[in-house]
Design an enzyme around this catalytic site. Sequence first.
Site, PDB file in Angstrom:
ATOM      1  N   GLY A  11       0.834  -1.209   0.000  1.00  0.00           N
ATOM      2  CA  GLY A  11       0.000   0.000   0.000  1.00  0.00           C
ATOM      3  C   GLY A  11       0.866   1.255   0.000  1.00  0.00           C
ATOM      4  N   HIS A  12       1.892   1.273   0.886  1.00  0.00           N
ATOM      5  CA  HIS A  12       2.811   2.426   0.901  1.00  0.00           C
ATOM      6  C   HIS A  12       3.547   2.530  -0.433  1.00  0.00           C
ATOM      7  CE1 HIS A  12       2.878   1.394   5.368  1.00  0.00           C
ATOM      8  NE2 HIS A  12       2.502   2.648   5.379  1.00  0.00           N
TER       9      HIS A  12
ATOM     10  N   LYS B  32      -7.281   4.235   2.946  1.00  0.00           N
ATOM     11  CA  LYS B  32      -7.592   3.367   4.089  1.00  0.00           C
ATOM     12  C   LYS B  32      -7.813   4.198   5.351  1.00  0.00           C
ATOM     13  CE  LYS B  32      -5.947  -0.019   7.155  1.00  0.00           C
ATOM     14  NZ  LYS B  32      -5.307   0.913   8.076  1.00  0.00           N
TER      15      LYS B  32
ATOM     16  N   GLN C 118      -8.366  10.333   8.465  1.00  0.00           N
ATOM     17  CA  GLN C 118      -7.056  11.009   8.532  1.00  0.00           C
ATOM     18  C   GLN C 118      -6.840  11.898   7.300  1.00  0.00           C
ATOM     19  OE1 GLN C 118      -3.102   9.383   9.958  1.00  0.00           O
ATOM     20  NE2 GLN C 118      -2.857   8.969   7.784  1.00  0.00           N
TER      21      GLN C 118
HETATM   22  O1  PAF Z   1      -0.798   7.142   8.363  1.00  0.00           O
HETATM   23  C1  PAF Z   1       0.303   7.170   8.946  1.00  0.00           C
HETATM   24  O2  PAF Z   1       1.153   6.299   8.752  1.00  0.00           O
HETATM   25  C2  PAF Z   1       0.585   8.297   9.926  1.00  0.00           C
HETATM   26  O3  PAF Z   1      -0.554   8.682  10.595  1.00  0.00           O
HETATM   27  C3  PAF Z   1       1.283   9.497   9.284  1.00  0.00           C
HETATM   28  C4  PAF Z   1       0.401  10.188   8.251  1.00  0.00           C
HETATM   29  C5  PAF Z   1       2.594   9.066   8.633  1.00  0.00           C
HETATM   30  C6  PAF Z   1       1.629  10.529  10.375  1.00  0.00           C
HETATM   31  O4  PAF Z   1       2.457   9.990  11.350  1.00  0.00           O
END
Ligand code: PAF
Length: 280
Positions: free
Chosen positions: A36-37, A151, A155
């Site tokens: 995903g990343h 996901k 956020q």
């Molecule tokens: O989604 C994440 O992995 C974290 O919340 C982030 C956006 C890197 C902030 O620490």
Amino acid sequence: MIVFKKAADIGQFLDQAGKKYSRTGFVPTMGALHQGHISLIEMAKNSGELVICSIFVNPTQFNDAKDFQNYPSTIEKDIDQLEKAGCDVLFLPTVKEIYPDGLINYDPYKLGYLETVLEGKYRPGHFQGVCQVVHRLMTIIPANHLYLGQKDFQQCMVIKKMTELKGLSTKIIICPTLREADGLAMSSRNMRLNEESRAKAVEIFKTLSHIKAVIKPGDLVALKKDAVKKLNDAGFRTDYVEIADAGTLELKDNWNGKDKLVALCAAFLGEVRLIDNMLL
Ligand code: PAF
């Protein structure tokens, strides 16, 4: 890939790189990287941008100390994956580098309604911590684009709001959730599931898919209650299954058949808390 640990050094590098690259893409992460990343890195790479990734497990966004201690760390594997994906720059700061004035010395972000519901309600202070770190990272790495995964639906909305509040010009690009073959949303926390829990975890995806398949205009309360019951019967400790307006996150008990909705879920399997969502 060039690795920086100091804010001043990456800042200096980006100033120089700005003369060569017209656009930069930034992917903030907490490491324990999965496909995903990597899909976010690839998205930025395919746009022809200088791609910057950060790995920083941010202490201020964990409302549960145990969750912070147990957060997976796979740094060598992460670096390997980033290099293979063509990431150009990795920022790997220490806590002191991100928070030179200490962890609690900051003005709260006025997130309003967004931090009173769902993750905001169940993880008090979480979104303040997320805003604190992303704001700081975006100040160090003022990229053209910031890539986030769908996901973490809420956020994404919170970070968008923070960038508006702070007048940041970086554009937020939200990329689709990547799923395992059985439908489980990819997440660093999946690494902490044992074999039995991993087999059960797919129930979240099945529950959201069921909501999407059967939802119809009118009352939604029974549908949501039934979903919570199904998850709890399958062995989860469910925080919520909710249906909300996809644009505002207003929680819905009734649907007019027109508004765009999203179903969202958070539930524990043992000590591991999983979240997922699906546009309906
Ligand atoms: O989604 C994440 O992995 C974290 O919340 C982030 C956006 C890197 C902030 O620490």
